[in-house]
Every structure is written in structure tokens, then in C-alpha cells.
Design an enzyme around this catalytic site. Structure first.
Site, PDB file in Angstrom:
ATOM      1  N   CYS A  86      17.981  42.330 -19.051  1.00  0.00           N
ATOM      2  CA  CYS A  86      17.515  40.978 -19.371  1.00  0.00           C
ATOM      3  C   CYS A  86      16.943  40.929 -20.789  1.00  0.00           C
ATOM      4  CB  CYS A  86      16.528  40.511 -18.301  1.00  0.00           C
ATOM      5  SG  CYS A  86      16.199  38.753 -18.346  1.00  0.00           S
ATOM      6  N   HIS A 203      18.999  41.607 -12.943  1.00  0.00           N
ATOM      7  CA  HIS A 203      17.896  42.556 -12.777  1.00  0.00           C
ATOM      8  C   HIS A 203      18.143  43.560 -11.659  1.00  0.00           C
ATOM      9  CE1 HIS A 203      14.514  41.343 -15.365  1.00  0.00           C
ATOM     10  NE2 HIS A 203      15.037  40.131 -15.307  1.00  0.00           N
TER      11      HIS A 203
END
Lengths: 231, 80
Positions: A86, A203
């Protein structure tokens, strides 16, 4: 096996990554403050999610000038495995360790939900325990995940198999509807030419144990352990 | 010296922010709006009196940090 987890001011997934490495996989794991240049003997380095430097100017733009990034670049150049998750992916792009750039999501909103991805490259040190063509579900949570690069760069990534994950529907088709942020060619994650530097928007650290309802992400960390054991 | 650096999405690069602003302007009745591109302006105060040097300096700042040249263009102007 020793993971080094870089902590920038504003990182907020560093503890999640530490938990996966240490508590779930039983590895050594160290936090590396962004002002440090010593990677503490890490076998793999993780740039975690969050909002390094508050995402001021552009996501990742200021973090790339942290002293630790020179050490990370040198480590990557020697073939050391580096994973950017991310915001960590955004930092790798701004640092030039991966090609391309992030734009604001095409819907102009922060998107927080599960996405399905197709594994496109199972030869990196972070994806070796997946199999190419298989589907994985992971959560995303970002405002700037709309990956873009010049067409010739995108073609090069495709040609060399450097697209690692691609957003797709549940049948594995990379449709526009399955693209959560407008990323070029549904790209969710890429790697460098050598394959040792990997960045992705979803994630894996937030879906690494059954307790959370999904453990699809643990294999990214476990792949690095397997890669190290095979050395 | 005062230097202004304008940073904006390159021609041809998708600019979702500009598009959204263009759509909003249309809804507000500004029917003549054909396109909007949204960028940033940096007002920089540089020590010294050499305009050429200040401009060259600001250009380097833009390349190193202020713009992401993958997707953004920039221009530099010495204002005073």
C-alpha cells in the site's frame, strides 16, 4: 529468518507486519526507524502501509528521502527481497525502485473493501507459495491506488511478466467492474526486473490468520521465508 | 526572490480530479467549460538576487521533489 520493517512517521501497519512475521511465522522481526541506515541484518525488508509524512505533496514523495531509503535501495540492488504494501508500494514508486506512479482513485474516494486478484507471477520471493493463475482475496484501503505508467512501460511490465497481481472478478477475468481504483490494466502489484522488489496495493498483512476470516496474505510472508531457506 | 512553480498533470494523463471539477462546474451552470485540469502552485522564496540562478534552482526542485515527472509536467517563473 529476519524481517526488517521500516517505520516512517505516519506508518500504521508496521505492527501488523511485525505480528505476522514474529507471532504467526515465528521469525525474527525488527522495526527500523526511518532515520536509521542500519537494516539490522534483515533478510527481507518490508515497507508497511500507512500515511508516511501524512502523504504530504504526494503519497510516498517525502518518505523516499528518509535516510533509511538509501540502505533499502542498496539492499534491493544486491538482490535482497523488498516488499512494499500500500503506502509502502507508493514509496517504492516515488523512490524509483519500481516504475510508474499512483494517481488518485478514479472514483475520487478512499476505497476500503475486499478485492479479488489473480496471481500473475509466482516466481518472486513474496509469491512463490501461490500458484500462477490462482485467485486470492485481500483487503484494500487507499485513496491513491490508480496505478499508471507510460504505455511502453506497461507493455514492458506485461512482456517480462512483472505484473504480479491483477484485479479480477470471481471468475478470474480482469474486468473494469472488478477494478477498484482505475489502475492501468487492472494492475494491483508489480515487481522490478530482477523480481526481488515487489509492491502491491492490497494488504496481505491484514488477512494473514484465520482469526481475521481470511489468511490468504500469510503466504506472501511465508514465501519470503521459503525463499530464504532455499538460498 | 519569489519563484512560482506550477505542477500539473501531463497532457493525456488521466486527471480524475480535474474531470470531477469540470463536471461540477457544468452542474453549476458553467456550460461553456470543456475541460479542467487541476494542478498545484508552489510559491517559493529563494535567497539571492540572481534570477537565472533562482530559476535553475527551482527547476531542480521541481524535478527532484515537487513534480512526479512520470505523470506531471511543471513550469517555473521568477515573479520578483
Amino acid at each position: 529468518m529476519r524481517f526488517g520493517i521500516v517505520v516512517f512517521p505516519g506508518s500504521n501497519c508496521d505492527e501488523d507486519c511485525h505480528h505476522v512475521a514474529k507471532d504467526l511465522l515465528g521469525c525474527e522481526a525488527d522495526y527500523i526507524w526511518h532515520h536509521d541506515t542500519d537494516l539490522k541484518g534483515a533478510d527481507a525488508v518490508i515497507l508497511p502501509g500507512g500515511f508516511a509524512y501524512g502523504d504530504y505533496l504526494r503519497a510516498g514523495a517525502l518518505a523516499r528521502f528518509s535516510p533509511v531509503m538509501e540502505s533499502v535501495a542498496a539492499f534491493a540492488k544486491k538482490g535482497g527481497p523488498v516488499l512494499g504494501i500500500c503506502n509502502g508500494f507508493q514509496v517504492l514508486l516515488e523512490a524509483g525502485l519500481l516504475p510508474g506512479a499512483m494517481q488518485i482513485n478514479r472514483g475520487l474516494r478512499y476505497v476500503c473493501r475486499d478485492v479479488t486478484m489473480r496471481v500473475e507471477n509466482d516466481a518472486t520471493p513474496f509469491t512463490s507459495l501461490y500458484s500462477k493463475g490462482s485467485l486470492v482475496t485481500m483487503p484494500i484501503g487507499h485513496m491513491e491506488g490508480n496505478y499508471t505508467a507510460p504505455p511502453e512501460t506497461l507493455d514492458l511490465l506485461e512482456r517480462d511478466g512483472r505484473v504480479v497481481f491483477r484485479y479480477c472478478d470471481r471468475e478470474g477475468r480482469p474486468t473494469d467492474a472488478a477494478n477498484p481504483n482505475g489502475a492501468a490494466r487492472n494492475i494491483a502489484g508489480i515487481c522490478n526486473r530482477e523480481g526481488n522488489v515487489v509492491g502491491l496495493m492490497p494488504h496481505p498483512d491484514r488477512c494473514a490468520e484465520a482469526l481475521l476470516g481470511n489468511d490468504a496474505g500469510v503466504k506472501m510472508f511465508a514465501s519470503a521465508v521459503a525463499a530464504m531457506a532455499a538460498r | 526572490m519569489k519563484v512560482e512553480v506550477r505542477v500539473y498533470p501531463k497532457e493525456g494523463v488521466l486527471d480524475p480530479q480535474g474531470k470531477a471539477i469540470a463536471a461540477a462546474l457544468g452542474r453549476l451552470g458553467h456550460q461553456a467549460v470543456r475541460d479542467v485540469r487541476a494542478g498545484k502552485v508552489f510559491f517559493i522564496d529563494v535567497a539571492g538576487a540572481d534570477a537565472k540562478a533562482a530559476e535553475a534552482d527551482a527547476r531542480r526542485m521541481a524535478e527532484e521533489l515537487l513534480a512526479n515527472t512520470v505523470i506531471e509536467g511543471f513550469d517555473v517563473k521568477v515573479v520578483s
